[in-house]
Design a protein around this motif. Structure first.
Motif, short mmCIF file in Angstrom:
data_model
loop_
_atom_site.label_atom_id
_atom_site.label_comp_id
_atom_site.label_asym_id
_atom_site.label_seq_id
_atom_site.Cartn_x
_atom_site.Cartn_y
_atom_site.Cartn_z
N TYR A 4 16.01 -15.60 -11.13
CA TYR A 4 14.60 -15.26 -10.97
C TYR A 4 14.02 -15.91 -9.71
CZ TYR A 4 15.06 -13.70 -15.74
OH TYR A 4 15.47 -13.05 -16.86
N ALA A 5 14.82 -16.05 -8.69
CA ALA A 5 14.37 -16.67 -7.45
C ALA A 5 13.26 -15.81 -6.84
CB ALA A 5 15.52 -16.80 -6.47
N LEU A 6 12.37 -16.46 -6.14
CA LEU A 6 11.28 -15.75 -5.48
C LEU A 6 11.82 -14.90 -4.34
CD1 LEU A 6 8.59 -18.56 -5.28
CD2 LEU A 6 8.60 -16.59 -6.78
N PRO A 7 11.22 -13.75 -4.11
CA PRO A 7 11.65 -12.92 -2.99
C PRO A 7 11.38 -13.63 -1.67
CG PRO A 7 10.16 -11.71 -4.43
CD PRO A 7 10.18 -13.13 -4.90
N ARG A 8 12.15 -13.29 -0.67
CA ARG A 8 11.94 -13.87 0.64
C ARG A 8 10.61 -13.41 1.21
NH1 ARG A 8 16.96 -11.62 3.50
NH2 ARG A 8 16.20 -9.92 2.25
N LYS A 9 10.08 -14.22 2.14
CA LYS A 9 8.80 -13.88 2.75
C LYS A 9 8.85 -12.53 3.46
CE LYS A 9 6.27 -18.08 3.73
NZ LYS A 9 5.73 -18.94 4.78
N SER A 10 9.97 -12.25 4.11
CA SER A 10 10.04 -11.00 4.87
C SER A 10 9.96 -9.78 3.95
CB SER A 10 11.32 -10.96 5.70
OG SER A 10 12.45 -10.97 4.86
N SER A 11 10.55 -9.87 2.75
CA SER A 11 10.46 -8.72 1.86
C SER A 11 9.05 -8.57 1.28
CB SER A 11 11.50 -8.82 0.74
OG SER A 11 11.26 -9.95 -0.06
N LEU A 12 8.36 -9.68 1.07
CA LEU A 12 6.96 -9.60 0.62
C LEU A 12 6.09 -9.00 1.72
CD1 LEU A 12 6.48 -12.97 -1.27
CD2 LEU A 12 6.52 -10.68 -2.25
N LYS A 13 6.32 -9.43 2.95
CA LYS A 13 5.55 -8.90 4.08
C LYS A 13 5.81 -7.40 4.23
CE LYS A 13 5.03 -9.27 9.07
NZ LYS A 13 5.49 -9.91 10.30
N THR A 14 7.06 -7.00 4.12
CA THR A 14 7.41 -5.59 4.23
C THR A 14 6.74 -4.78 3.14
OG1 THR A 14 9.53 -6.15 5.24
CG2 THR A 14 9.32 -3.94 4.28
N ALA A 15 6.77 -5.28 1.92
CA ALA A 15 6.14 -4.57 0.81
C ALA A 15 4.63 -4.47 1.01
CB ALA A 15 6.46 -5.27 -0.50
N ALA A 16 4.01 -5.54 1.49
CA ALA A 16 2.56 -5.53 1.74
C ALA A 16 2.21 -4.53 2.84
CB ALA A 16 2.08 -6.92 2.10
N LEU A 17 3.01 -4.50 3.90
CA LEU A 17 2.73 -3.56 4.98
C LEU A 17 2.90 -2.11 4.53
CD1 LEU A 17 4.38 -5.32 8.05
CD2 LEU A 17 1.95 -4.99 7.58
N ILE A 18 3.94 -1.86 3.75
CA ILE A 18 4.13 -0.50 3.24
C ILE A 18 2.97 -0.12 2.33
CG2 ILE A 18 5.55 0.92 1.70
CD1 ILE A 18 7.99 -0.59 2.85
N GLY A 19 2.55 -1.04 1.48
CA GLY A 19 1.40 -0.77 0.60
C GLY A 19 0.14 -0.48 1.38
N LEU A 20 -0.12 -1.28 2.42
CA LEU A 20 -1.31 -1.07 3.24
C LEU A 20 -1.24 0.27 3.97
CD1 LEU A 20 -3.98 -2.14 4.36
CD2 LEU A 20 -2.66 -3.38 6.11
N ARG A 21 -0.06 0.61 4.50
CA ARG A 21 0.11 1.89 5.19
C ARG A 21 -0.15 3.05 4.24
NH1 ARG A 21 5.87 1.09 7.07
NH2 ARG A 21 5.85 3.35 6.99
N VAL A 22 0.39 2.99 3.03
CA VAL A 22 0.23 4.08 2.07
C VAL A 22 -1.23 4.21 1.64
CG1 VAL A 22 0.80 4.81 -0.29
CG2 VAL A 22 2.61 4.04 1.26
N ILE A 23 -1.88 3.10 1.36
CA ILE A 23 -3.29 3.13 0.93
C ILE A 23 -4.18 3.70 2.03
CG2 ILE A 23 -5.27 1.67 0.37
CD1 ILE A 23 -3.25 -0.11 -1.20
N LEU A 24 -4.01 3.21 3.26
CA LEU A 24 -4.83 3.73 4.36
C LEU A 24 -4.59 5.22 4.57
CD1 LEU A 24 -4.70 0.94 7.10
CD2 LEU A 24 -6.71 1.79 5.90
N ALA A 25 -3.32 5.62 4.56
CA ALA A 25 -3.01 7.03 4.77
C ALA A 25 -3.60 7.89 3.67
CB ALA A 25 -1.50 7.22 4.86
N ALA A 26 -3.51 7.44 2.44
CA ALA A 26 -4.05 8.22 1.31
C ALA A 26 -5.56 8.35 1.40
CB ALA A 26 -3.64 7.57 -0.01
N LEU A 27 -6.24 7.26 1.72
CA LEU A 27 -7.71 7.31 1.82
C LEU A 27 -8.18 8.24 2.93
CD1 LEU A 27 -8.58 3.54 1.24
CD2 LEU A 27 -9.04 5.46 -0.30
N PHE A 28 -7.54 8.14 4.10
CA PHE A 28 -7.97 8.99 5.21
C PHE A 28 -7.56 10.43 5.01
CE2 PHE A 28 -8.82 4.96 7.20
CZ PHE A 28 -9.94 5.23 7.98
N ALA A 29 -6.40 10.66 4.39
CA ALA A 29 -5.99 12.04 4.10
C ALA A 29 -6.95 12.68 3.10
CB ALA A 29 -4.56 12.07 3.58
#
Length: 127
Positions: A4-29
């Motif tokens: 149950y080790a914590l995910p690496r910072k880079s994978s959290l950053k990647t997930a956050a960026l993907i989430g932000l990209r999807v949310i912004l794209a959905a709202l503007f679309a």
């Protein structure tokens, strides 16, 4: 080490960026589709602005372009810049012509600006 080790910072950053990209794209679309569909509130707002209904369609195309670029991983910084530009225009339109709520334009513009800044290395890569 535990399974149950914590995910690496880079994978959290990647997930956050993907989430932000999807949310912004959905709202503007969604906003663009409302403009294209001729939702009465959108038609009325663009009448109030005074530039004509062609500007509603133009804005929708710019929003869809920005949303599409934001989803595209190698061009998401460009898309974020387009969406931030839309937010700047919307801010001044709300403030000066519509006399409406500017908070959403500030929040969405800041989110797009953060996305563009974080992924700014895309802007300078030779392809």
């Amino acid at each position: 080490m535990s399974e149950y080790a914590l995910p690496r910072k880079s994978s959290l950053k990647t997930a956050a960026l993907i989430g932000l990209r999807v949310i912004l794209a959905a709202l503007f679309a969604a906003a663009a589709l409302a403009k294209i569909a001729g939702v009465p509130q959108m038609v009325q707002e663009f009448d109030t602005i005074g530039l004509g209904q062609w500007f509603r369609y133009f804005t929708a195309v710019v929003e869809l372009t920005g949303a599409g670029l934001t989803i595209w991983p190698r061009r998401s910084a460009f898309g974020a810049i387009v969406l931030a530009g839309v937010c700047v225009g919307a801010f001044f339109t709300q403030l000066l012509a519509l006399h409406g709520d500017v908070i959403h334009t500030i929040i969405l513009g800041a989110a797009a600006g953060v996305l563009a800044f974080v992924q700014s290395s895309q802007l300078f890569q030779a392809r």
